[in-house]
Design an enzyme around this catalytic site. Structure first.
Site, PDB file in Angstrom:
ATOM      1  N   HIS A 158      40.482  35.883  39.587  1.00  9.59           N
ATOM      2  CA  HIS A 158      41.505  34.914  39.189  1.00  9.59           C
ATOM      3  C   HIS A 158      42.023  34.113  40.391  1.00  9.59           C
ATOM      4  O   HIS A 158      42.716  33.125  40.216  1.00  9.59           O
ATOM      5  CB  HIS A 158      42.657  35.626  38.479  1.00  9.59           C
ATOM      6  CG  HIS A 158      42.257  36.134  37.116  1.00  9.59           C
ATOM      7  ND1 HIS A 158      43.084  36.887  36.331  1.00  9.59           N
ATOM      8  CD2 HIS A 158      41.101  35.995  36.415  1.00  9.59           C
ATOM      9  CE1 HIS A 158      42.461  37.181  35.197  1.00  9.59           C
ATOM     10  NE2 HIS A 158      41.255  36.657  35.228  1.00  9.59           N
ATOM     11  N   TYR A 377      30.091  38.126  38.268  1.00 11.10           N
ATOM     12  CA  TYR A 377      31.426  38.721  38.336  1.00 11.10           C
ATOM     13  C   TYR A 377      32.100  38.866  36.978  1.00 11.10           C
ATOM     14  O   TYR A 377      33.263  39.242  36.894  1.00 11.10           O
ATOM     15  CB  TYR A 377      32.322  37.951  39.313  1.00 11.10           C
ATOM     16  CG  TYR A 377      32.257  38.543  40.701  1.00 11.10           C
ATOM     17  CD1 TYR A 377      32.791  39.802  40.945  1.00 11.10           C
ATOM     18  CD2 TYR A 377      31.642  37.882  41.744  1.00 11.10           C
ATOM     19  CE1 TYR A 377      32.713  40.371  42.196  1.00 11.10           C
ATOM     20  CE2 TYR A 377      31.557  38.449  43.002  1.00 11.10           C
ATOM     21  CZ  TYR A 377      32.091  39.690  43.225  1.00 11.10           C
ATOM     22  OH  TYR A 377      32.015  40.253  44.448  1.00 11.10           O
ATOM     23  N   HIS A 380      33.221  42.679  32.581  1.00 12.43           N
ATOM     24  CA  HIS A 380      34.025  43.194  31.459  1.00 12.43           C
ATOM     25  C   HIS A 380      33.711  44.638  31.075  1.00 12.43           C
ATOM     26  O   HIS A 380      34.612  45.357  30.632  1.00 12.43           O
ATOM     27  CB  HIS A 380      33.892  42.251  30.259  1.00 12.43           C
ATOM     28  CG  HIS A 380      34.528  40.918  30.513  1.00 12.43           C
ATOM     29  ND1 HIS A 380      33.990  39.731  30.127  1.00 12.43           N
ATOM     30  CD2 HIS A 380      35.667  40.601  31.175  1.00 12.43           C
ATOM     31  CE1 HIS A 380      34.773  38.735  30.505  1.00 12.43           C
ATOM     32  NE2 HIS A 380      35.789  39.236  31.156  1.00 12.43           N
TER      33      HIS A 380
HETATM   34  C1  HEM Z   1      41.706  43.328  29.869  1.00 10.77           C
HETATM   35  C2  HEM Z   1      40.851  42.777  30.646  1.00 10.77           C
HETATM   36  C3  HEM Z   1      40.177  41.439  30.464  1.00 10.77           C
HETATM   37  C4  HEM Z   1      40.340  40.473  29.523  1.00 10.77           C
HETATM   38  C5  HEM Z   1      41.289  40.466  28.339  1.00 10.77           C
HETATM   39  C6  HEM Z   1      39.433  39.377  29.851  1.00 10.77           C
HETATM   40  C7  HEM Z   1      39.286  38.214  29.100  1.00 10.77           C
HETATM   41  C8  HEM Z   1      38.484  37.156  29.431  1.00 10.77           C
HETATM   42  C9  HEM Z   1      38.345  35.944  28.647  1.00 10.77           C
HETATM   43  C10 HEM Z   1      39.032  35.673  27.318  1.00 10.77           C
HETATM   44  C11 HEM Z   1      37.520  35.122  29.326  1.00 10.77           C
HETATM   45  C12 HEM Z   1      37.105  33.708  28.904  1.00 10.77           C
HETATM   46  C13 HEM Z   1      36.170  33.742  27.770  1.00 10.77           C
HETATM   47  C14 HEM Z   1      34.789  33.854  28.217  1.00 10.77           C
HETATM   48  O1  HEM Z   1      34.345  32.928  28.904  1.00 10.77           O
HETATM   49  O2  HEM Z   1      34.145  34.858  27.925  1.00 10.77           O
HETATM   50  C15 HEM Z   1      37.099  35.793  30.529  1.00 10.77           C
HETATM   51  C16 HEM Z   1      36.273  35.271  31.489  1.00 10.77           C
HETATM   52  C17 HEM Z   1      35.948  35.914  32.669  1.00 10.77           C
HETATM   53  N1  HEM Z   1      36.314  37.192  33.038  1.00 10.77           N
HETATM   54 FE1  HEM Z   1      37.493  38.447  31.997  1.00 10.77          FE
HETATM   55  N2  HEM Z   1      38.752  39.693  30.989  1.00 10.77           N
HETATM   56  C18 HEM Z   1      39.166  40.946  31.391  1.00 10.77           C
HETATM   57  C19 HEM Z   1      38.705  41.653  32.479  1.00 10.77           C
HETATM   58  C20 HEM Z   1      37.851  41.155  33.421  1.00 10.77           C
HETATM   59  C21 HEM Z   1      37.355  41.912  34.534  1.00 10.77           C
HETATM   60  C22 HEM Z   1      37.658  43.374  34.853  1.00 10.77           C
HETATM   61  C23 HEM Z   1      36.577  41.074  35.241  1.00 10.77           C
HETATM   62  C24 HEM Z   1      35.876  41.507  36.498  1.00 10.77           C
HETATM   63  C25 HEM Z   1      35.507  40.759  37.440  1.00 10.77           C
HETATM   64  C26 HEM Z   1      36.575  39.758  34.572  1.00 10.77           C
HETATM   65  C27 HEM Z   1      35.909  38.618  35.015  1.00 10.77           C
HETATM   66  C28 HEM Z   1      35.789  37.451  34.275  1.00 10.77           C
HETATM   67  C29 HEM Z   1      35.059  36.276  34.734  1.00 10.77           C
HETATM   68  C30 HEM Z   1      34.348  36.112  36.069  1.00 10.77           C
HETATM   69  C31 HEM Z   1      35.161  35.314  33.720  1.00 10.77           C
HETATM   70  C32 HEM Z   1      34.605  33.898  33.735  1.00 10.77           C
HETATM   71  C33 HEM Z   1      35.655  32.927  34.215  1.00 10.77           C
HETATM   72  C34 HEM Z   1      35.199  31.509  34.107  1.00 10.77           C
HETATM   73  O3  HEM Z   1      34.016  31.221  34.107  1.00 10.77           O
HETATM   74  O4  HEM Z   1      36.063  30.635  34.037  1.00 10.77           O
HETATM   75  N3  HEM Z   1      37.354  39.860  33.466  1.00 10.77           N
HETATM   76  N4  HEM Z   1      37.722  37.031  30.579  1.00 10.77           N
END
Ligand code: HEM
Length: 390
Positions: A158, A377, A380
């Site tokens: 983030h 990265y 999830h």
């Molecule tokens: C409760 C935990 C988490 C929630 C609710 C969450 C939710 C989301 C959502 C809604 C998205 C955007 C939708 C999508 O493109 O799929 C996203 C993107 C992403 N998440 Fe998570 N996430 C979580 C944990 C994590 C963890 C542990 C990582 C580890 C690195 C991570 C890394 C990313 C990355 C790199 C993106 C892409 C961002 C982008 O391209 O703009 N997330 N996440």
């Protein structure tokens, strides 16, 4: 070519090392070697990757031009971070700043946008169900880590990257009998950048709405205006504590996908910033709030980068070559003890004295994070289905 940086030229030693390990790795991969040889092997691979696998997200000729800045610079940012990410390079002030394109790990001709046919074959929903679905009792906990490892890396991503969202979405074709609730799976599209060149039609660029720098933008914001909102009104250089507005949105730099793991880390590093301010105030009673804020921010960001380099990454990637390599990235081969005792042995070399403080080298491409970096990265699966706490 005007608008391009001079190409990267590795030293003769690096080229020989890269060539030699390139041949050896056809038979033995790096991770089969004992620690120190594995670490030298990784260094050789890094040279090859720097040479071949860093590509700008902008079409040829647009790269450096897009990094220019029209407005005069405030002298303050010669020594302080700018929240928009500007002025880390004085020759390319907008490099890595909010709204610049993600880069690529491969040349543009290999990064074309897929056709509709390619996008849905194989169907991502089928792939996800077959290979990624967590079945009953299927979560395999990592015994060497706790949930902080997941919270930490999400907290870091983030800081680094966020794609700009479009207003329309994909309708993912669901196979017969798919149990997806409501029977319709919508996936928000990513907003492509404006077309700057004919090649952008086939190979669109996508903007990073965060700064690409390791600048703590998840707690400080990705614009100067946002940072002002997050600071206290006093001349103490401090940040406001994390609080929530009426609709539950936290007061912090990056608010998406919030859960208690992020609450803990955001709060901790706001407190850390404020503790650094207290310490600085004792040593420099005459500093104004801005000087205090700027300095505390530099220290806090360096702390986060250090934790990630010498603690999180070696903990997650428990291979001896990685332990040596990641420590060398920070301290160099000189090591922590010697460096703390006498400072950097080499003013320029990242190998001898670590990356922080070494000579800036862009490897022929303006700095950005890449689409491929974002993809790997997306960790999830680190999040368990149920949790009773960290
Ligand atoms: C409760 C935990 C988490 C929630 C609710 C969450 C939710 C989301 C959502 C809604 C998205 C955007 C939708 C999508 O493109 O799929 C996203 C993107 C992403 N998440 Fe998570 N996430 C979580 C944990 C994590 C963890 C542990 C990582 C580890 C690195 C991570 C890394 C990313 C990355 C790199 C993106 C892409 C961002 C982008 O391209 O703009 N997330 N996440």
């Amino acid at each position: 070519m005007p608008g391009q940086l001079p190409p990267y030229r590795p030293s003769l030693f690096d080229r020989v090392l890269a060539k030699a390990f390139g041949m050896i790795n056809k038979i033995v991969p790096w991770y089969k070697f004992p620690g120190i040889i594995g670490a030298i092997n990784l260094e050789a691979i890094r040279t090859t990757l720097r040479l071949n696998n860093l590509h700008d997200g902008y079409p040829p000729g647009h790269a450096v031009v897009n990094m220019a800045e029209q407005e005069p610079m405030d002298e303050r940012f010669l020594h302080a971070r700018n929240s928009d990410g500007k002025y880390n390079s004085l020759t390319m002030p907008r490099m890595g700043c909010t709204g610049m394109r993600f880069g690529r790990q491969f040349p543009r001709e290999y990064c074309r946008k897929p056709t509709e046919e390619e996008l849905w074959n194989p169907n991502p929903r089928v792939i996800s169900e077959r290979f990624m679905k967590r079945r009953e009792g299927g979560f395999i906990p990592a015994t060497t880590l706790n949930l902080f490892a997941a919270a930490w890396i999400q907290f870091q991503t983030h800081d680094w990257m966020a794609h700009e969202r479009a207003h329309d979405s994909y309708d993912v074709p669901l196979p017969e009998g798919d149990g997806w609730p409501g029977g319709r799976m919508e996936l928000l599209k990513t907003q492509p950048d404006e077309i700057l060149d004919a090649s952008d039609i086939e190979t669109p660029g996508y903007k990073n709405t965060n700064t690409a720098w390791w600048d703590g933008s998840q707690i400080y914001g990705s614009s100067e205006v946002e940072t002002e909102r997050l600071r206290t009104a006093h001349e103490d250089g401090k940040l406001r504590q994390i609080s929530y507005d009426a609709s539950g949105v936290p007061l912090t730099g990056f608010v998406d996908n919030w859960w208690f793991g992020l609450h803990i880390l955001h709060s901790l590093f706001v407190l850390e910033h404020n503790a650094i301010c207290d310490k600085l105030r004792r040593a420099y009673p005459d500093w104004n709030g801005t000087k205090m804020f700027d300095t505390a921010r530099l220290v806090n960001c360096a702390l986060m980068a250090k934790i990630h380099t010498v603690e999180w990454t070696p903990a997650v990637l428990g291979h001896p070559a990685l332990q040596i390599g990641m420590n060398a990235n920070w301290w160099g081969l000189a090591g922590e003890t010697l460096t703390k005792l006498v400072g950097r042995l080499s003013k320029t070399s990242e190998i001898i004295s670590g990356i922080p403080g070494s000579t800036t080298e862009l490897f022929g491409v303006p700095y950005s994070l890449t689409e491929e970096f974002v993809s790997v990265y997306r960790m999830h699966p680190l999040i368990p289905g149920k949790s009773s706490g960290i």
